[in-house]
Design a protein around this motif. Structure first.
Motif, PDB file in Angstrom:
ATOM      1  N   PHE A  68       9.626  -3.600   9.915  1.00  0.00           N
ATOM      2  CA  PHE A  68       9.717  -3.238   8.503  1.00  0.00           C
ATOM      3  C   PHE A  68      10.652  -4.195   7.756  1.00  0.00           C
ATOM      4  O   PHE A  68      10.377  -4.587   6.614  1.00  0.00           O
ATOM      5  N   TRP A  69      11.756  -4.581   8.397  1.00  0.00           N
ATOM      6  CA  TRP A  69      12.649  -5.561   7.777  1.00  0.00           C
ATOM      7  C   TRP A  69      11.924  -6.889   7.560  1.00  0.00           C
ATOM      8  O   TRP A  69      12.087  -7.538   6.520  1.00  0.00           O
ATOM      9  N   GLY A 116      -4.148   0.925  11.065  1.00  0.00           N
ATOM     10  CA  GLY A 116      -4.182  -0.186  10.129  1.00  0.00           C
ATOM     11  C   GLY A 116      -5.584  -0.528   9.687  1.00  0.00           C
ATOM     12  O   GLY A 116      -5.832  -0.808   8.506  1.00  0.00           O
ATOM     13  N   PHE A 117      -6.551  -0.500  10.635  1.00  0.00           N
ATOM     14  CA  PHE A 117      -7.932  -0.783  10.276  1.00  0.00           C
ATOM     15  C   PHE A 117      -8.506   0.314   9.387  1.00  0.00           C
ATOM     16  O   PHE A 117      -9.282   0.038   8.476  1.00  0.00           O
ATOM     17  N   ILE A 118      -8.139   1.562   9.656  1.00  0.00           N
ATOM     18  CA  ILE A 118      -8.620   2.656   8.832  1.00  0.00           C
ATOM     19  C   ILE A 118      -8.089   2.516   7.399  1.00  0.00           C
ATOM     20  O   ILE A 118      -8.816   2.687   6.420  1.00  0.00           O
ATOM     21  N   MET A 134       2.011  -4.937  -6.796  1.00  0.00           N
ATOM     22  CA  MET A 134       1.436  -5.443  -5.554  1.00  0.00           C
ATOM     23  C   MET A 134       2.457  -5.413  -4.425  1.00  0.00           C
ATOM     24  O   MET A 134       2.139  -5.027  -3.289  1.00  0.00           O
ATOM     25  N   GLN A 135       3.673  -5.836  -4.708  1.00  0.00           N
ATOM     26  CA  GLN A 135       4.710  -5.826  -3.682  1.00  0.00           C
ATOM     27  C   GLN A 135       5.024  -4.404  -3.224  1.00  0.00           C
ATOM     28  O   GLN A 135       5.195  -4.140  -2.032  1.00  0.00           O
ATOM     29  N   GLY A 136       5.114  -3.482  -4.170  1.00  0.00           N
ATOM     30  CA  GLY A 136       5.401  -2.100  -3.813  1.00  0.00           C
ATOM     31  C   GLY A 136       4.311  -1.479  -2.963  1.00  0.00           C
ATOM     32  O   GLY A 136       4.589  -0.755  -1.992  1.00  0.00           O
ATOM     33  N   MET A 137       3.052  -1.788  -3.274  1.00  0.00           N
ATOM     34  CA  MET A 137       1.941  -1.248  -2.490  1.00  0.00           C
ATOM     35  C   MET A 137       1.909  -1.862  -1.097  1.00  0.00           C
ATOM     36  O   MET A 137       1.613  -1.173  -0.118  1.00  0.00           O
ATOM     37  N   PHE A 138       2.203  -3.157  -1.003  1.00  0.00           N
ATOM     38  CA  PHE A 138       2.241  -3.806   0.304  1.00  0.00           C
ATOM     39  C   PHE A 138       3.281  -3.132   1.200  1.00  0.00           C
ATOM     40  O   PHE A 138       3.004  -2.825   2.372  1.00  0.00           O
ATOM     41  N   THR A 179       4.519  -0.106   0.886  1.00  0.00           N
ATOM     42  CA  THR A 179       4.137   1.277   1.141  1.00  0.00           C
ATOM     43  C   THR A 179       3.112   1.371   2.254  1.00  0.00           C
ATOM     44  O   THR A 179       3.224   2.211   3.163  1.00  0.00           O
ATOM     45  N   ILE A 180       2.104   0.499   2.215  1.00  0.00           N
ATOM     46  CA  ILE A 180       1.082   0.501   3.259  1.00  0.00           C
ATOM     47  C   ILE A 180       1.693   0.128   4.604  1.00  0.00           C
ATOM     48  O   ILE A 180       1.408   0.746   5.640  1.00  0.00           O
ATOM     49  N   THR A 181       2.570  -0.879   4.599  1.00  0.00           N
ATOM     50  CA  THR A 181       3.228  -1.292   5.849  1.00  0.00           C
ATOM     51  C   THR A 181       4.060  -0.155   6.432  1.00  0.00           C
ATOM     52  O   THR A 181       4.003   0.125   7.634  1.00  0.00           O
TER      53      THR A 181
END
Length: 325
Positions: free
Chosen positions: A15-16, A259-261, A293-297, A299-301
């Motif tokens: 995550f870091w 991740g694929f889902i 975009m950065q926030g969504m990236f 969040t998904i991660t």
């Protein structure tokens, strides 16, 4: 416990790394996000307004080390900045309004795919060479070879446009007031069928083949032969002995497939105009909304890492041998 601590450390490190990458990408690209955004929108702003936008997005050209630690501090407090395309709404509020729909779609598809795929794999392996074992694997693998969006467009065209039996867009009907009542729940479920079905069909073959192959190997173990020699019922041997032990690799695969889902859900949301993170991400890309975009990236991660850690907890519970590691 040591196994879980090692896994937790790995996920925190991952995550870091994703936070660091998220911070560096806009700064490593040529130019800056504000200039590209303004050139595309053809808007004319005063120099002071342009500098304010650069400061808001954290690309004002200051020293990178203080900017990085400031970015870390904001991320840890849930401050992702302001959305450019939906200004002045904070990014966290935009994501909070879209994330539940993506979780509903992704988790529903994952649960159905895991249950149906494993059940079909168990039955196919237990009656190896039968009709189900001969027909279902190649058929499901063939369906799974199609891209998510292609199958979604096909389902939308057949059931939505031609037959008119399924909703074509959004998560609920226009004009319906959201609320925890039977009418709204049934309407949401009706809008969920086609998007979830496309994801389930794509991933079902992999789950079935994985469980089938593991079950075939498990059926040759000595404890299965011993159970058969004791005269136990075939259904009990299949479920309590063979399937229970064959489930362990599937639990691990469940974590890796999340991740694929999620990726499939993002593409499917765009096709069905489903108001989740994927559909909002498309709007953010089109509007060059870098903070969103950065926030969504991130969040998904974070969602994928948390889900994998929960899978590790379940795996430790199912296989006591891991606790000794």
């Amino acid at each position: 416990m040591s196994f879980l601590l090692r896994r937790l450390g790995f996920y925190l490190l991952a995550f870091w790394a994703s936070i660091t990458l998220n911070f560096l990408l806009p700064r490593l690209m040529p130019g800056d996000p504000v200039t590209r955004m303004l050139s595309r929108s053809q808007q004319r702003l005063e120099p002071q307004q342009v500098e304010s936008l650069r400061t808001l997005m954290g690309v004002d050209g200051g020293p990178i080390i203080p900017e990085y630690f400031g970015y870390l501090g904001r991320i840890l407090t849930g401050d992702f900045g302001m959305s450019i395309s939906r200004f002045p709404t904070p990014v966290s509020e935009v994501i909070a309004s879209q994330l539940p729909w993506t979780l509903l779609l992704g988790l529903t598809a994952l649960i159905f795919a895991v249950i149906l795929g494993n059940l079909l794999g168990i039955l196919a392996a237990w009656r190896r060479g039968g009709f189900l074992d001969s027909v279902a694997p190649p058929l499901l693998v063939f369906i799974g070879s199609f891209p998510y969006f292609w199958l979604a467009m096909g389902a939308l065209y057949i059931f939505g446009i031609n037959m008119g039996i399924a909703p074509m867009r959004h998560a609920f009907s226009v004009g319906l007031v959201p609320g925890f009542n039977l009418e709204f729940i049934l309407d949401v479920a009706a809008h969920l069928v086609l998007p979830a079905l496309t994801i389930v069909l794509i991933s079902l073959g992999g789950w079935m083949l994985g469980m089938r192959n593991t079950m075939i190997a498990t059926n040759s173990e000595d404890y299965i032969l011993m159970a058969e020699a004791k005269g136990l019922r075939p259904q009990r041997i299949m479920l309590n002995y063979a399937a229970r032990n064959a489930m362990l690799p599937s639990v691990t695969s469940m974590g890796m497939s999340i991740g694929f889902i999620v990726g499939g859900a993002l593409l499917t949301e765009v096709v069905f105009a489903y108001p989740g993170v994927g559909y909002q991400l498309l709007g953010a890309v089109q509007g060059l909304d870098y903070p969103l975009m950065q926030g969504m990236f991130l969040t998904i991660t974070a969602a994928v890492l948390i889900a994998n850690f929960l899978v590790d907890l379940v795996y430790v519970r199912l296989d006591p041998r891991v606790r000794k590691g």
